[in-house]
Design a protein around this motif. Sequence first.
Motif, PDB file in Angstrom:
ATOM      1  N   ARG A 179      23.457  77.476  43.276  1.00 34.35           N
ATOM      2  CA  ARG A 179      23.839  78.885  43.194  1.00 34.35           C
ATOM      3  C   ARG A 179      25.344  79.030  42.970  1.00 34.35           C
ATOM      4  N   LEU A 182      17.982  80.235  44.505  1.00 30.88           N
ATOM      5  CA  LEU A 182      17.604  80.817  45.794  1.00 30.88           C
ATOM      6  C   LEU A 182      17.392  79.740  46.858  1.00 30.88           C
ATOM      7  N   LYS A 183      17.038  78.540  46.415  1.00 31.45           N
ATOM      8  CA  LYS A 183      16.745  77.460  47.369  1.00 31.45           C
ATOM      9  C   LYS A 183      17.904  76.496  47.561  1.00 31.45           C
ATOM     10  N   SER A 184      18.895  76.543  46.683  1.00 26.73           N
ATOM     11  CA  SER A 184      20.015  75.597  46.765  1.00 26.73           C
ATOM     12  C   SER A 184      21.339  76.328  46.613  1.00 26.73           C
TER      13      SER A 184
END
Length: 286
Positions: free
Chosen positions: A87, A81-83
Amino acid sequence: MPDWLDVVVRSIIFVVVLFLMTKMLGKRQLAELSFFEYIAGITIGGITSEVVMGLERSILNAIIGIFIFSAVPFFMELISLKSKKVRDFVEGTGTVFIKDGKIMEENLKKEKYSTDELLELLRKKNVFNIAEVQFAILEQSGDLNVLLKKEHRPVTIKDLQIPYQSEKEPQTVIMDGEILDEPLSVAGLNRRWLHEELDKLGVTKENVFLGQVDSNGQLTVDLYDDQIKVPSPQEKPLLLATIKKCQADLELFALATDSKHAKAMYAKNANKLKDMLQKLEPVLHD
């Protein structure tokens, strides 16, 4: 403890553990599972069956194993979700199969899809002629999304430039014969209004299996007894007919009078009602 009772206890324990682990992983559909989630699911199933039926196996060790295999995809999801790079690596990216009406043969080979399989995926989208496709992409989930060429897309109300009113989701106000106050409140209505509408239909709330109110404030019901005929709501058709009659009467008065002032007044108000009808007809038309 007898072996059969041990199996029952172990089964109940692992049903609870698997439920908690599944809740932790989220609500993904099977086709949307990431590689880590798919691997974890297979392994967890194997661990569970081994420990439930293998009475010599340790329950604690099995729970630890299930927790680890559940935690890995959970934390990978948080990192994803942050990268975007992570992903794309973990979940993959979509592959374009058709672009500007042209099939991307190299991308088909890359994903190991044959022409027959591509045609099958298109047919599932109700597309039988590749010449109608502007763009098609194979998503990470394995689903094919298709954009048709403009001339082959369904005509919309906007294309026809017909006046329309946006709709909100219907609110379920009666379920299993019980009134639901929260959806009633969301719709801006109350129990008194609901009872009046039920009286107009000639039914009681106890006879209603499901009752919904649409964005126009119109109640529709489904009864437990399907043999009972519920009359269709008549308020909107009656209102539409009344406005049309008023507009026709004003036009008739304008033709019948000799007074210029009255004729102008009747004609002006008839035109106002005509403009109002054009705006209200999409809403009031049954």
